[in-house]
Design a protein around this motif. Structure first.
Motif, PDB file in Angstrom:
ATOM      1  N   PHE A  39       0.782  -1.082  -0.052  1.00 46.88           N
ATOM      2  CA  PHE A  39       0.122   0.163  -0.125  1.00 46.88           C
ATOM      3  C   PHE A  39       0.874   1.220   0.012  1.00 46.88           C
ATOM      4  O   PHE A  39       0.743   2.242  -0.679  1.00 46.88           O
ATOM      5  N   ARG A  40       1.746   1.382   0.775  1.00 46.52           N
ATOM      6  CA  ARG A  40       2.796   2.502   1.180  1.00 46.52           C
ATOM      7  C   ARG A  40       3.364   2.694  -0.522  1.00 46.52           C
ATOM      8  O   ARG A  40       3.599   3.824  -0.785  1.00 46.52           O
ATOM      9  N   VAL A  68       3.652  12.272  -0.689  1.00 45.81           N
ATOM     10  CA  VAL A  68       4.979  11.359  -0.789  1.00 45.81           C
ATOM     11  C   VAL A  68       5.807  11.194   0.319  1.00 45.81           C
ATOM     12  O   VAL A  68       6.379  10.158   0.387  1.00 45.81           O
ATOM     13  N   PHE A  69       6.158  12.511   0.936  1.00 47.04           N
ATOM     14  CA  PHE A  69       6.960  12.663   2.125  1.00 47.04           C
ATOM     15  C   PHE A  69       6.360  11.697   3.431  1.00 47.04           C
ATOM     16  O   PHE A  69       7.150  11.031   3.795  1.00 47.04           O
ATOM     17  N   ILE A  70       5.097  11.711   3.503  1.00 44.54           N
ATOM     18  CA  ILE A  70       4.519  10.666   4.317  1.00 44.54           C
ATOM     19  C   ILE A  70       4.812   9.302   4.023  1.00 44.54           C
ATOM     20  O   ILE A  70       5.055   8.780   5.209  1.00 44.54           O
ATOM     21  N   ASN A  71       4.506   8.868   2.982  1.00 47.26           N
ATOM     22  CA  ASN A  71       4.846   7.734   2.775  1.00 47.26           C
ATOM     23  C   ASN A  71       6.252   7.021   2.906  1.00 47.26           C
ATOM     24  O   ASN A  71       6.530   6.260   3.203  1.00 47.26           O
ATOM     25  N   LEU A  72       6.927   8.137   2.473  1.00 54.87           N
ATOM     26  CA  LEU A  72       8.612   7.870   2.622  1.00 54.87           C
ATOM     27  C   LEU A  72       8.804   7.608   4.006  1.00 54.87           C
ATOM     28  O   LEU A  72       9.684   6.820   4.350  1.00 54.87           O
ATOM     29  N   TYR A  73       8.217   8.422   4.990  1.00 53.74           N
ATOM     30  CA  TYR A  73       8.472   8.337   6.283  1.00 53.74           C
ATOM     31  C   TYR A  73       7.959   7.059   7.149  1.00 53.74           C
ATOM     32  O   TYR A  73       8.662   6.268   7.641  1.00 53.74           O
ATOM     33  N   PHE A  74       6.680   6.714   6.507  1.00 55.57           N
ATOM     34  CA  PHE A  74       6.453   5.422   7.111  1.00 55.57           C
ATOM     35  C   PHE A  74       7.060   4.295   6.513  1.00 55.57           C
ATOM     36  O   PHE A  74       7.380   3.078   7.014  1.00 55.57           O
TER      37      PHE A  74
END
Length: 206
Positions: free
Chosen positions: A29-30, A60-66
């Motif tokens: 999902f991410r 995009v940055f939120i997904n990269l963080y997780f």
């Protein structure tokens, strides 16, 4: 009405984001949502729709963080021996019956002939089940190597085979065989070090 190239980018981004929302695996999902958001951000930039660009860039940055948290987190795995007499094993198999049939359509749900039965836990969550029996001297046939959908990121399998190799070797087992009936399961077996012999059967030497 003619659709220009930029609009096609927007449609593609929408489709990818929509696909990500139906994925049961958190990792998939991410990654998929990241690709869709990045495409949406590019679309917003190209048509100069700055709110679309900035909002999706943030996603995009939120997904990269997780994703960073997922890949950097050190999970605690445990392998717990079980048997067909334990109610939890039967409950687990019955609950995930449809998912098991997707991965292993030929799986025999008669658990009485399985000799090597192990649960896999991840941070105390029950995430997988391994069932196998001796096919012949030195050969172990894997009946089921199943992981619940949201935890299918190869970490469970890597820990499982590393942990059980010593147990298998002490039992005189030198060869593991498994049947890969679906592309996803075949890819998993390859990641675990199994070799394909030209059929649905995969072999791993330990």
């Amino acid at each position: 009405m003619q659709i220009n190239f930029f609009e096609w980018i927007g449609y593609a981004a929408s489709l990818i984001v929509a696909i990500s929302l139906v994925m049961s695996s958190i990792v998939k999902f991410r990654w998929t949502n990241l690709m869709g958001s990045a495409l949406f951000a590019a679309y917003g930039f190209l048509i100069q729709a700055w709110p679309v660009c900035f909002f999706n860039s943030a996603i995009v940055f939120i997904n990269l963080y997780f994703l960073y948290k997922i890949y950097s987190k050190k999970d605690e795995f445990k392998i717990i021996k079980t048997s067909e007499k334990e109610s939890l094993l039967n409950e687990f198999v019955n609950f995930y019956k449809k998912e098991i049939e997707k991965i292993s359509p030929d799986f025999d749900f008669n658990l009485s002939n399985k000799e090597y039965n192990y649960f896999i836990t991840r941070n105390m969550a029950l995430v997988g089940l391994f069932l196998a029996h001796k096919e012949s001297d030195g050969v172990l046939s894997i009946d089921l190597d199943f992981v619940t959908p949201q935890y299918r990121d190869f970490k469970n399998g890597s820990f499982l085979y590393e942990f059980l190799t010593d147990t298998f070797q002490k039992s005189g087992i030198k060869t593991l065989t498994a049947t890969g009936m679906t592309p996803a399961h075949q890819q998993y077996l390859k990641e675990m070090g199994f070799k394909n012999n030209g059929t649905d059967v995969f072999v791993k030497q330990i």
